[in-house]
Design an enzyme around this catalytic site. Structure first.
Site, PDB file in Angstrom:
ATOM      1  N   GLY A  74       0.827  -1.208   0.000  1.00  0.00           N
ATOM      2  CA  GLY A  74       0.000   0.000   0.000  1.00  0.00           C
ATOM      3  C   GLY A  74       0.862   1.259   0.000  1.00  0.00           C
ATOM      4  O   GLY A  74       2.023   1.228  -0.395  1.00  0.00           O
TER       5      GLY A  74
ATOM      6  N   GLN B 135       8.175  -9.080   7.882  1.00  0.00           N
ATOM      7  CA  GLN B 135       9.389  -8.573   7.230  1.00  0.00           C
ATOM      8  C   GLN B 135       9.939  -7.322   7.902  1.00  0.00           C
ATOM      9  O   GLN B 135      10.891  -6.723   7.406  1.00  0.00           O
ATOM     10  CB  GLN B 135       9.146  -8.351   5.734  1.00  0.00           C
TER      11      GLN B 135
ATOM     12  N   HIS C 218       4.466   2.202  -8.008  1.00  0.00           N
ATOM     13  CA  HIS C 218       3.498   1.094  -7.988  1.00  0.00           C
ATOM     14  C   HIS C 218       2.579   1.167  -9.205  1.00  0.00           C
ATOM     15  O   HIS C 218       2.246   0.149  -9.811  1.00  0.00           O
ATOM     16  CB  HIS C 218       2.627   1.170  -6.730  1.00  0.00           C
TER      17      HIS C 218
HETATM   18  O1  PAF Z   1       8.173  -4.538  -1.834  1.00  0.00           O
HETATM   19  C1  PAF Z   1       7.192  -4.611  -1.070  1.00  0.00           C
HETATM   20  O2  PAF Z   1       6.324  -3.755  -1.031  1.00  0.00           O
HETATM   21  C2  PAF Z   1       7.068  -5.819  -0.158  1.00  0.00           C
HETATM   22  O3  PAF Z   1       8.311  -6.251   0.283  1.00  0.00           O
HETATM   23  C3  PAF Z   1       6.287  -6.972  -0.794  1.00  0.00           C
HETATM   24  C4  PAF Z   1       6.981  -7.536  -2.022  1.00  0.00           C
HETATM   25  C5  PAF Z   1       4.883  -6.517  -1.169  1.00  0.00           C
HETATM   26  C6  PAF Z   1       6.142  -8.129   0.214  1.00  0.00           C
HETATM   27  O4  PAF Z   1       5.473  -7.720   1.369  1.00  0.00           O
END
Ligand code: PAF
Length: 282
Positions: free
Chosen positions: A36, A66, A42
């Site tokens: 998001g 993460q 994006h």
């Molecule tokens: O690059 C990101 O935004 C995130 O690391 C991903 C690939 C959506 C995984 O949570």
């Protein structure tokens, strides 16, 4: 472009039914995984997804596994309404917005760890980060089962880790890296740029400028150590706290002393409290 609101889907049976319907109609499917706080980078991935497949699914999930304990999970920007409006304008077909209980139900115990590629660069600085990414991306790919998934090259180590997982686990989707989208002054677009103070924002493009300079000096096969040391000094003089600046083989991500094949200059550095990463091809 006409804005059509993407279908917002938050449970797995509905997602599977939507994708099955498209498949039954002979349509191809692309996935753009995101956390998001969508920006032009994006939306470029979504545009590329729409060129690559008939249907584009964009996942929005701020993945807790993460983030390290001292990282910005709690303050990571979240604005679903704005994101959905941006996806409508970009022509996405569905927004896959699972919650944490859907992604990590009680009893969840699996973790995908990639060796080698995660030994250097951000790997030791963010313990557990790439296992969190590899695991969540594997889940997203298994949930959506796209023909193709698209990722920005800004997170270059992440991209290589995902390629490795997909190859090693015999997964079907094509993984496509898309070049980094930058502001006019060179700063790589990132959801975290909004943390920068006005002063830090003015200094931030130095990161790209330094990497670009090193890439130019490394191109002729000269030793990279001198240009890297000069680059680190230039960044520190501009107010950065440098974590690494490194010239690496573009596939293995092993550091190289001289460039003799495809290579990448990669860096991570703090400006104030904001951690920036960037990389450029040599
Ligand atoms: O690059 C990101 O935004 C995130 O690391 C991903 C690939 C959506 C995984 O949570």
């Amino acid at each position: 472009m006409t804005a059509t609101t993407p279908q917002q889907i938050s449970d797995l049976p509905t997602l599977r039914a939507a994708v099955a319907g498209w498949r039954a109609a002979g349509e191809t499917v692309a996935l753009v995984p995101t956390m998001g706080a969508l920006h032009e980078g994006h939306l470029t991935l979504v545009a590329e997804a729409k060129r690559a497949a008939r249907r584009a699914v964009v996942s929005i999930f701020v993945n807790p596994t993460q983030f390290g304990p001292a990282e910005d999970f709690a303050r990571y920007p979240r604005d679903l309404g704005t994101d959905l409006a941006a996806l409508a304008a970009a022509g996405a077909d569905a927004a896959w917005t699972p919650d944490a209980a859907t992604m990590y139900p009680a009893g969840f115990a699996t973790r995908i760890a990639v060796e080698g590629l995660t030994d250097g660069l951000c790997g030791p600085l963010r313990p557990g980060h790439f296992a969190g990414v590899a695991t969540v991306v594997t889940k997203l790919l298994n949930q959506v089962r796209p023909d193709i998934a698209l990722f920005g090259e800004k997170d270059f180590q992440q991209l290589q880790v995902i390629r490795r997982v997909v190859a090693d686990l015999d997964m079907a989707p094509e993984i496509r890296g898309v070049p980094t989208i930058r502001e006019a002054d060179g700063l790589a677009l990132s959801s975290r740029n909004r943390y920068l103070t006005p002063d830090e924002r003015r200094s931030a493009p130095r990161l790209h400028a330094v990497l670009f300079d090193i890439a130019g000096k490394a191109r002729d096969g000269a030793p990279v150590a001198g240009p890297v040391a000069e680059g680190v000094a230039a960044l520190e003089a501009a107010g950065f706290t440098v974590q690494y600046v490194s010239v690496c083989d573009a596939h293995s991500l092993a550091p190289v002393a001289r460039v003799t094949g495809p290579a990448r200059v990669l860096a991570a550095a703090y400006l104030g409290r904001t951690r920036l990463i960037d990389n450029v091809p040599v």
